[in-house]
Design a protein around this motif. Structure first.
Motif, PDB file in Angstrom:
ATOM      1  N   ARG A   1      -7.130  11.303  -2.192  1.00  0.00           N
ATOM      2  CA  ARG A   1      -7.449  11.474  -0.769  1.00  0.00           C
ATOM      3  C   ARG A   1      -8.707  12.317  -0.610  1.00  0.00           C
ATOM      4  NH1 ARG A   1      -1.753  12.230  -0.025  1.00  0.00           N
ATOM      5  NH2 ARG A   1      -2.051  14.464   0.358  1.00  0.00           N
ATOM      6  N   VAL A   2      -8.802  13.391  -1.389  1.00  0.00           N
ATOM      7  CA  VAL A   2      -9.986  14.256  -1.325  1.00  0.00           C
ATOM      8  C   VAL A   2     -11.226  13.490  -1.793  1.00  0.00           C
ATOM      9  CG1 VAL A   2     -11.081  16.306  -2.315  1.00  0.00           C
ATOM     10  CG2 VAL A   2      -8.690  16.395  -1.580  1.00  0.00           C
ATOM     11  N   VAL A   3     -11.077  12.710  -2.855  1.00  0.00           N
ATOM     12  CA  VAL A   3     -12.218  11.946  -3.376  1.00  0.00           C
ATOM     13  C   VAL A   3     -12.739  10.966  -2.335  1.00  0.00           C
ATOM     14  CG1 VAL A   3     -12.898  10.164  -5.045  1.00  0.00           C
ATOM     15  CG2 VAL A   3     -11.602  12.164  -5.808  1.00  0.00           C
ATOM     16  N   TYR A   4     -11.839  10.181  -1.736  1.00  0.00           N
ATOM     17  CA  TYR A   4     -12.276   9.159  -0.780  1.00  0.00           C
ATOM     18  C   TYR A   4     -12.863   9.783   0.488  1.00  0.00           C
ATOM     19  CZ  TYR A   4     -10.165   5.420  -3.531  1.00  0.00           C
ATOM     20  OH  TYR A   4      -9.873   4.521  -4.530  1.00  0.00           O
ATOM     21  N   VAL A   5     -12.251  10.839   0.994  1.00  0.00           N
ATOM     22  CA  VAL A   5     -12.779  11.484   2.203  1.00  0.00           C
ATOM     23  C   VAL A   5     -14.128  12.126   1.908  1.00  0.00           C
ATOM     24  CG1 VAL A   5     -12.429  13.358   3.852  1.00  0.00           C
ATOM     25  CG2 VAL A   5     -10.526  11.854   3.252  1.00  0.00           C
ATOM     26  N   SER A   6     -14.267  12.738   0.756  1.00  0.00           N
ATOM     27  CA  SER A   6     -15.543  13.362   0.390  1.00  0.00           C
ATOM     28  C   SER A   6     -16.649  12.313   0.298  1.00  0.00           C
ATOM     29  CB  SER A   6     -15.408  14.107  -0.944  1.00  0.00           C
ATOM     30  OG  SER A   6     -14.452  15.151  -0.845  1.00  0.00           O
ATOM     31  N   LEU A   7     -16.343  11.197  -0.351  1.00  0.00           N
ATOM     32  CA  LEU A   7     -17.336  10.118  -0.440  1.00  0.00           C
ATOM     33  C   LEU A   7     -17.656   9.564   0.945  1.00  0.00           C
ATOM     34  CD1 LEU A   7     -16.085   8.136  -3.582  1.00  0.00           C
ATOM     35  CD2 LEU A   7     -18.187   9.482  -3.384  1.00  0.00           C
TER      36      LEU A   7
ATOM     37  N   GLU B   1       0.843  -1.192   0.000  1.00  0.00           N
ATOM     38  CA  GLU B   1       0.000   0.000   0.000  1.00  0.00           C
ATOM     39  C   GLU B   1       0.876   1.239   0.000  1.00  0.00           C
ATOM     40  OE1 GLU B   1      -3.885   1.697   2.444  1.00  0.00           O
ATOM     41  OE2 GLU B   1      -2.382   0.482   3.465  1.00  0.00           O
ATOM     42  N   THR B   2       0.522   2.203  -0.828  1.00  0.00           N
ATOM     43  CA  THR B   2       1.276   3.449  -0.900  1.00  0.00           C
ATOM     44  C   THR B   2       0.358   4.629  -0.602  1.00  0.00           C
ATOM     45  OG1 THR B   2       0.844   3.636  -3.282  1.00  0.00           O
ATOM     46  CG2 THR B   2       2.876   2.533  -2.614  1.00  0.00           C
ATOM     47  N   ARG B   3       0.948   5.747  -0.217  1.00  0.00           N
ATOM     48  CA  ARG B   3       0.151   6.941   0.055  1.00  0.00           C
ATOM     49  C   ARG B   3      -0.479   7.446  -1.242  1.00  0.00           C
ATOM     50  NH1 ARG B   3      -0.352  10.398   4.145  1.00  0.00           N
ATOM     51  NH2 ARG B   3       1.361   9.425   5.305  1.00  0.00           N
ATOM     52  N   LYS B   4      -1.740   7.784  -1.166  1.00  0.00           N
ATOM     53  CA  LYS B   4      -2.460   8.220  -2.354  1.00  0.00           C
ATOM     54  C   LYS B   4      -2.203   9.689  -2.648  1.00  0.00           C
ATOM     55  CE  LYS B   4      -5.957   4.726  -1.542  1.00  0.00           C
ATOM     56  NZ  LYS B   4      -5.099   4.088  -0.523  1.00  0.00           N
ATOM     57  N   SER B   5      -2.456  10.061  -3.867  1.00  0.00           N
ATOM     58  CA  SER B   5      -2.287  11.454  -4.269  1.00  0.00           C
ATOM     59  C   SER B   5      -3.333  12.319  -3.567  1.00  0.00           C
ATOM     60  CB  SER B   5      -2.440  11.598  -5.787  1.00  0.00           C
ATOM     61  OG  SER B   5      -3.780  11.305  -6.170  1.00  0.00           O
TER      62      SER B   5
END
Length: 412
Positions: free
Chosen positions: A332-338, A324-328
């Protein structure tokens, strides 16, 4: 108490007629097609691509079908030899598995590796998501039992009357008890706001309520099975959802609750989903328990999905799993928003359409938290799973979760 909860007649008279234009109705078979497409699409997406059902796999792929379990820990994860077991004595190849009962007593269960070349074992190995489909089928069968058992429990009072009494008790707790500060907005007032000038938005919420719960939740299961950092992480989410289900099923049996939309009209609620003929295949028929409003599994599932999205974003983590690597920043914004928007939208939907009370969602949230903390309780069922596999002469497959990403040395 009931009189205090009834809506004033002038308010009822003020409700406008339904004027929103209903969206295109999806035929019943269309919903079934969507559901089947998601499940079998997931089965194909997560298939083991370098495994053939019809040819030998020696030298091609080393899997649960070609490895020998040394033992099985209480965690539910098995340890496998890296070398082929072809040269081992028969008694070592098929030695018993060792499980742990409640983390204390060891239990020896049959070793099913001898059945690894059976056709259905090979099918599970090729399509490991089939195992997940069987798990959810069991969930559905338990759900089907809730209405039958609840009817038997409330034979004397009558299930309908008991569910209505419980619903009025919830309204009383929300708006007439000392806890009313937690519920500043009444459900009926929220729905009335939509009815006065926002009916097009409400008709959208009606469709969202009907179509998102089952297909959307199963689509999430497929997606996370595919992208989770490890199967152990995916299994934690799946066990949390399953344990939440079982706690909810017990509540459905012993505390049936009528949804607001089914209360007598003097309480002011409108069944907008059925008013515009937007009811889903999953909301009608004998297989549906219509008196299972407490807790709201619509919100329970959405809360787990939202938390998983936020976890998957990696925003609140400093350590990551293997591969697993840190996401762009974008992802990160997409997943947190969802993760924030999805459960919020579902909460608004279930209340605005008069299918649930605020308290239904609150209890669902509590159940989800308890289920997450206690999700490993399902490990006590591992010996039963071993025995079941022995009876059907099958070997359980190795999950393919994240397999393609692992091969690339990272993940998205």
């Amino acid at each position: 108490m009931a009189d205090e909860l009834k809506v004033n007649a002038t308010i009822l008279a003020a409700y406008p007629e339904w004027t929103a234009k209903p969206e295109i109705k999806l035929p019943g078979w269309g919903e079934a097609v969507i559901f089947v497409t998601i499940l079998f699409g997931g089965m194909l997406l997560t298939r083991r691509r370098n495994f053939s059902l019809f040819t030998s796999h020696k030298g091609q792929y080393r899997s649960i079908l070609d490895q020998t379990p040394r033992n099985s820990q209480s965690s539910g994860e098995q340890i496998y030899d890296l070398d082929s077991d072809d040269d081992l004595p028969a008694h070592e190849k098929h030695s018993s598995k060792t499980r742990s009962c409640c983390g204390v007593w060891p239990i020896h269960t049959p070793n099913t590796t001898r059945f690894r070349q059976n056709p259905h074992s090979r099918l599970f190995q090729k399509f490991p998501f089939l195992v997940e489909m069987l798990y959810w089928l069991l969930n559905y069968l338990f759900y089907r039992m809730t209405a039958v058992l609840s009817n038997k429990v409330f034979t004397v009072v009558g299930i309908w009357q008991a569910a209505q009494n419980h619903a009025l008790s919830i309204l009383s707790v929300e708006h007439l008890s000392w806890l009313n500060f937690l519920f500043p907005l009444r459900e009926v007032n929220l729905q009335q706001w939509f009815m006065h000038g926002h009916q097009d938005l409400l008709t959208f919420l009606d469709r969202l309520y009907s179509l998102i719960h089952i297909p959307g939740s199963m689509a999430f299961v497929v997606w996370y099975y595919y992208v989770a950092p490890s199967h152990a992480t995916f299994a934690t989410v799946r066990r949390t959802m399953t344990l939440t289900n079982f706690m909810a099923f017990v509540t459905f049996v012993f505390f049936p609750v009528m949804p607001p939309r089914l209360l007598p009209e003097e309480y002011g609620f409108l069944d907008t989903v059925h008013m515009e003929d937007a009811a889903s295949l999953w909301q009608s028929g004998k297989h549906v328990n219509s008196l299972a409003a407490m807790p709201s599994m619509h919100f329970g599932y959405s809360f787990v999905i939202g938390c998983t999205m936020i976890y998957h974003s990696g925003v609140f983590r400093s350590r990551f799993e293997k591969f697993e690597t840190r996401k762009s920043t974008f992802w990160r914004v997409v997943y947190v928003s969802l993760g924030v928007m999805y459960p919020s939208m579902i909460l608004l939907t279930i209340v605005a359409t008069a299918n649930h009370f605020w308290l239904d969602a609150m209890v669902a949230l509590i159940y989800c938290c308890v289920a997450f903390v206690a999700n490993k309780v399902f490990y006590v069922l591992l010996p039963l799973e071993d025995l079941f596999l022995w009876v059907i002469r099958a070997e359980k497959s190795v999950p393919s979760t994240g397999e393609r990403f692992h091969a690339k040395g990272g993940r998205i």
